[in-house]
Design an enzyme around this catalytic site. Structure first.
Site, PDB file in Angstrom:
ATOM      1  N   ASN A   2       0.815  -1.217   0.000  1.00  0.00           N
ATOM      2  CA  ASN A   2       0.000   0.000   0.000  1.00  0.00           C
ATOM      3  C   ASN A   2       0.849   1.269   0.000  1.00  0.00           C
ATOM      4  O   ASN A   2       2.072   1.213  -0.054  1.00  0.00           O
ATOM      5  CB  ASN A   2      -0.980  -0.019   1.183  1.00  0.00           C
ATOM      6  CG  ASN A   2      -0.268   0.041   2.537  1.00  0.00           C
ATOM      7  OD1 ASN A   2       0.942   0.243   2.623  1.00  0.00           O
ATOM      8  ND2 ASN A   2      -1.020  -0.152   3.600  1.00  0.00           N
ATOM      9  N   TYR A   3       0.178   2.409   0.102  1.00  0.00           N
ATOM     10  CA  TYR A   3       0.856   3.706   0.056  1.00  0.00           C
ATOM     11  C   TYR A   3       1.305   4.167   1.439  1.00  0.00           C
ATOM     12  O   TYR A   3       1.793   5.279   1.585  1.00  0.00           O
ATOM     13  CB  TYR A   3      -0.062   4.755  -0.573  1.00  0.00           C
ATOM     14  CG  TYR A   3      -0.173   4.658  -2.082  1.00  0.00           C
ATOM     15  CD1 TYR A   3      -0.087   3.428  -2.741  1.00  0.00           C
ATOM     16  CD2 TYR A   3      -0.367   5.781  -2.845  1.00  0.00           C
ATOM     17  CE1 TYR A   3      -0.195   3.330  -4.111  1.00  0.00           C
ATOM     18  CE2 TYR A   3      -0.477   5.699  -4.236  1.00  0.00           C
ATOM     19  CZ  TYR A   3      -0.387   4.468  -4.861  1.00  0.00           C
ATOM     20  OH  TYR A   3      -0.486   4.382  -6.233  1.00  0.00           O
ATOM     21  N   MET A   4       1.078   3.334   2.465  1.00  0.00           N
ATOM     22  CA  MET A   4       1.641   3.530   3.808  1.00  0.00           C
ATOM     23  C   MET A   4       1.056   4.711   4.587  1.00  0.00           C
ATOM     24  O   MET A   4       1.609   5.098   5.623  1.00  0.00           O
ATOM     25  CB  MET A   4       3.169   3.660   3.739  1.00  0.00           C
ATOM     26  CG  MET A   4       3.846   2.396   3.252  1.00  0.00           C
ATOM     27  SD  MET A   4       5.505   2.656   2.565  1.00  0.00           S
ATOM     28  CE  MET A   4       5.106   3.307   0.934  1.00  0.00           C
ATOM     29  N   VAL A   5      -0.034   5.304   4.129  1.00  0.00           N
ATOM     30  CA  VAL A   5      -0.659   6.392   4.886  1.00  0.00           C
ATOM     31  C   VAL A   5      -1.380   5.792   6.088  1.00  0.00           C
ATOM     32  O   VAL A   5      -2.134   4.835   5.954  1.00  0.00           O
ATOM     33  CB  VAL A   5      -1.629   7.195   4.006  1.00  0.00           C
ATOM     34  CG1 VAL A   5      -2.288   8.302   4.806  1.00  0.00           C
ATOM     35  CG2 VAL A   5      -0.878   7.782   2.804  1.00  0.00           C
ATOM     36  N   VAL A  34      -6.027 -21.608   1.308  1.00  0.00           N
ATOM     37  CA  VAL A  34      -7.165 -22.230   1.979  1.00  0.00           C
ATOM     38  C   VAL A  34      -8.329 -22.271   1.003  1.00  0.00           C
ATOM     39  O   VAL A  34      -8.695 -21.248   0.414  1.00  0.00           O
ATOM     40  CB  VAL A  34      -7.538 -21.464   3.257  1.00  0.00           C
ATOM     41  CG1 VAL A  34      -8.874 -21.948   3.816  1.00  0.00           C
ATOM     42  CG2 VAL A  34      -6.435 -21.614   4.304  1.00  0.00           C
ATOM     43  N   TRP A  50      -8.309   1.649  -3.427  1.00  0.00           N
ATOM     44  CA  TRP A  50      -7.976   0.258  -3.078  1.00  0.00           C
ATOM     45  C   TRP A  50      -8.187   0.007  -1.589  1.00  0.00           C
ATOM     46  O   TRP A  50      -7.320  -0.525  -0.900  1.00  0.00           O
ATOM     47  CB  TRP A  50      -6.541  -0.090  -3.514  1.00  0.00           C
ATOM     48  CG  TRP A  50      -6.328   0.072  -4.981  1.00  0.00           C
ATOM     49  CD1 TRP A  50      -7.136  -0.378  -5.986  1.00  0.00           C
ATOM     50  CD2 TRP A  50      -5.236   0.739  -5.633  1.00  0.00           C
ATOM     51  NE1 TRP A  50      -6.612  -0.051  -7.215  1.00  0.00           N
ATOM     52  CE2 TRP A  50      -5.449   0.640  -7.031  1.00  0.00           C
ATOM     53  CE3 TRP A  50      -4.101   1.400  -5.161  1.00  0.00           C
ATOM     54  CZ2 TRP A  50      -4.564   1.189  -7.956  1.00  0.00           C
ATOM     55  CZ3 TRP A  50      -3.217   1.946  -6.095  1.00  0.00           C
ATOM     56  CH2 TRP A  50      -3.464   1.833  -7.472  1.00  0.00           C
ATOM     57  N   HIS A  51      -9.372   0.364  -1.131  1.00  0.00           N
ATOM     58  CA  HIS A  51      -9.719   0.191   0.279  1.00  0.00           C
ATOM     59  C   HIS A  51     -10.985  -0.658   0.444  1.00  0.00           C
ATOM     60  O   HIS A  51     -11.936  -0.229   1.106  1.00  0.00           O
ATOM     61  CB  HIS A  51      -9.964   1.552   0.944  1.00  0.00           C
ATOM     62  CG  HIS A  51      -8.744   2.371   1.145  1.00  0.00           C
ATOM     63  ND1 HIS A  51      -8.796   3.718   1.448  1.00  0.00           N
ATOM     64  CD2 HIS A  51      -7.422   2.053   1.111  1.00  0.00           C
ATOM     65  CE1 HIS A  51      -7.560   4.190   1.584  1.00  0.00           C
ATOM     66  NE2 HIS A  51      -6.718   3.196   1.388  1.00  0.00           N
ATOM     67  N   GLY A  96     -10.455  -6.304   7.678  1.00  0.00           N
ATOM     68  CA  GLY A  96     -11.287  -5.147   7.365  1.00  0.00           C
ATOM     69  C   GLY A  96     -12.687  -5.478   6.921  1.00  0.00           C
ATOM     70  O   GLY A  96     -13.560  -4.611   6.930  1.00  0.00           O
ATOM     71  N   HIS A 149      -7.417   5.990   5.479  1.00  0.00           N
ATOM     72  CA  HIS A 149      -6.689   4.940   4.791  1.00  0.00           C
ATOM     73  C   HIS A 149      -6.727   3.752   5.743  1.00  0.00           C
ATOM     74  O   HIS A 149      -6.440   3.879   6.932  1.00  0.00           O
ATOM     75  CB  HIS A 149      -5.277   5.404   4.470  1.00  0.00           C
ATOM     76  CG  HIS A 149      -5.265   6.483   3.434  1.00  0.00           C
ATOM     77  ND1 HIS A 149      -4.799   6.282   2.154  1.00  0.00           N
ATOM     78  CD2 HIS A 149      -5.705   7.769   3.481  1.00  0.00           C
ATOM     79  CE1 HIS A 149      -4.938   7.395   1.448  1.00  0.00           C
ATOM     80  NE2 HIS A 149      -5.492   8.311   2.240  1.00  0.00           N
TER      81      HIS A 149
END
Length: 594
Positions: A119-122, A260, A529-530, A562, A572
């Protein structure tokens, strides 16, 4: 620079601690108290916390060890997605009706650390009003902001920014964790945008400065927290933050490159079916293995993988399952049907500068110099993610759009409707960077959408990707909120601070009429992308899980990722999942007296 990889750390210690396997046969005859499915944020946290006790834990991850050097260098991290390697699930969403029937890739991490490794790390913790709403929906006070603050502190370890600049006034120490697992820091390389963004907060009404957006009140413009840290700043993923610290524990086994395929019923616990069996395989033509957890199975496969595994196991809408030939075991109609995501609208502007990202992209010598500077000193433009400042903002209570639909935030004053992201270059997920010109981008993200889509089985095969519909801007109110967010982005750069720097809009960002704005939104909007909330905690009348994260109607099966949040957070999403996973670990420990 020598980068200590996760695989190196785990294998170095595997003779005395955690064992790492690539062949499922190697665990087929072992016994475990808990089986954790997925090595993303939720799974990594739970595996770490459970192995603090004497419990024996197996983690099963479908993906690879790591994605390579770009995974660690903060600025290069976003280059890993989408669809460029075996570390991605290579999903594609169905055509989006509100986006001119466009479809596009939907990257999700398929490696240790999951999407926290791509991810963008935010790093945002959302807001007080958001978590209080979650508590209200679930009728569980344990999900209020005040109840979760200890877990926020427990997850993060604040570290100085790379350039060691004076950070007074850029964060609030009293609401920050300093001894947790995830390295979190502020930007360590100044850009020409920084003073202009800050000056705008005092030049235009409606964009107040926020000293710390992780304090519970997220509203305003402020400095970005990122999951980055270290002497040579690197990405702090759930793998490096939680799995490596657990790698010296004898009671943790990690099985990778193994998928799995379903969970299954192993008996009864009272009147409820006991789902503590896990079926897994290394591939469609490989042997299939079964294991049973003595206590429970924790499903942490993410907002796409978790509902897919549930449905493959017969847990879902019985009528939908019948259509693809899956026998229903537990009828839970809402599985996969409550998916939400944040739509992203990039708005680019030409600027008068020689110091935007385009300079290094077009000049190989400059790019090599920046990499050498990073490797030798841990400084320069590669130490940060794609933005130094972001803003979380509300549409006014008296806006005419609320005459068409209710406010999804219920008027919560700390709860944002949209986000602005300020980037020192051209950002456009579906647009090619122009060959000439220097750019800045003000991204508009809708962070409180009403629209809900779905994750559905495409077939009864676990090796087929599911059908994914985030339903971007499907509801009219979402489109109206995004329109307001676009107008806000354009308005922001009218402040005097941008005079002589901003030249003008790029492409359809010059839209002025509602019709032009509508076409700009429909043709350019993609995703942050969340994906979230696809196997949500409900309130007794809807949902997939209870407020203690157990799957409704069954025993021995819990969701920790999530997918379980009942409504997508205005953030984010990395940090909120760390928070729920830390609480989940305590819930699990308490339920088993660990």
């Amino acid at each position: 620079m020598v980068v200590l990889s996760l695989v190196g750390a785990l294998l170095t210690l595997s003779s005395v601690g955690a064992r790492v396997f690539t062949d499922p046969q190697q665990v087929a005859n072992e016994t475990y108290d808990f089986i954790v499915i997925g090595a993303g944020v939720g799974g990594s946290v739970v595996a770490n916390r459970l192995t603090e006790t004497s419990a024996r834990v197996l983690m099963i991850e479908a993906g690879v060890f790591q994605a390579g050097i770009n995974e660690d260098i903060p600025f290069f991290g976003p280059l890993l997605a989408p669809n460029v390697g075996p570390w991605d699930w290579n999903y594609t969403i169905v055509p989006q009706v509100a986006l001119n029937n466009r479809t596009f890739p939907y990257p999700r991490g398929r490696l240790l650390g999951g999407s926290s490794s791509l991810n963008y790390m935010v790093y945002n913790t959302a807001s007080r009003d958001y978590f209080d709403l979650v508590a209200n929906i679930t009728n569980d006070e344990g999900w209020t902001w005040d109840s979760l603050v200890p877990y926020m502190m427990k997850a993060q370890r604040f570290t100085p920014p790379a350039d060691r600049h004076n950070i007074s006034g850029e964060f609030i120490p009293a609401v920050t964790g300093f001894s947790g697992n995830v390295l979190v820091s502020l930007p360590g390389y100044a850009t020409e945008l920084d003073p202009r963004v800050l000056e705008t907060t005092s030049q235009l009404e409606g964009y107040p400065y926020n000293e710390d957006m992780n304090s519970g009140d997220q509203i305003g413009i402020g400095w970005v927290y990122s999951s980055i840290g270290g002497t040579i700043p690197k990405r702090s993923s759930s793998a490096s933050a939680y799995l490596i610290p657990a790698s010296d524990r004898y009671n943790l086994d990690v099985l990778i490159q193994t998928q799995v395929t379903k969970v299954f019923n192993t008996g009864l616990n009272g009147s409820q079916a006991l789902f503590t069996g896990v079926q897994f395989s290394a591939g469609p033509d490989q042997p299939v293995y079964n294991l049973t957890a003595s206590k429970e199975v924790i499903l942490s496969a993410g907002s796409i993988g978790t509902p897919q595994i549930l449905m493959l196991s017969g847990i879902g809408d019985a009528s939908d399952l019948a259509q693809v030939g899956v026998e229903s075991t537990v009828n839970i109609p809402d599985v996969g049907k409550t998916l939400q995501d944040h739509p992203l609208l990039p708005n680019q502007f030409f600027v008068n500068s020689n110091n935007t990202w385009e300079a290094a992209k077009r000049n190989a010598t400059l790019a090599e110099e920046q990499l050498a500077l990073y490797n030798s000193t841990g400084t320069g433009p590669l130490v940060d993610t794609v933005c130094n400042h972001i803003g979380w903002l509300r549409i006014p209570d008296n806006s005419s759009i609320w005459e068409t639909a209710p406010d999804p935030t219920f008027g919560g004053p700390t709860y944002a409707h949209y986000e602005l992201v300020f980037s020192n270059g051209f950002v456009g997920p579906i647009q090619a960077t122009p060959d000439e010109g220097a750019f800045m981008t003000v991204i508009s993200n809708l962070v409180s959408p009403v629209s809900r889509g779905f994750v559905k089985l495409n077939s009864s095969s676990p090796w087929d990707s599911p059908l994914i519909d985030p339903a971007f801007l499907k509801e009219d109110i979402d489109f109206l909120m995004m329109r307001e967010a676009f107008k806000s982005a354009v308005n922001f750069v009218t402040a005097p601070a941008w005079k002589d720097y901003l030249i003008g809009p790029f492409g359809t960002v010059n839209a002025t009429t509602d019709e032009e704005i509508e076409e700009h939104i429909r043709s350019i909007t993609t995703t942050v992308w969340h994906p979230m909330s696809s196997a949500a905690m409900g309130n007794g009348t809807w949902g997939t899980a209870s407020s203690n994260l157990t799957v409704l109607g069954v025993s021995g099966l819990r969701i920790v990722d999530g997918s379980v949040l009942p409504i997508i957070p205005p953030a984010h999403t990395e940090a909120p999942v760390y928070i729920i996973a830390e609480r989940a670990a305590d819930i699990i420990k308490a339920s088993w007296g660990l």
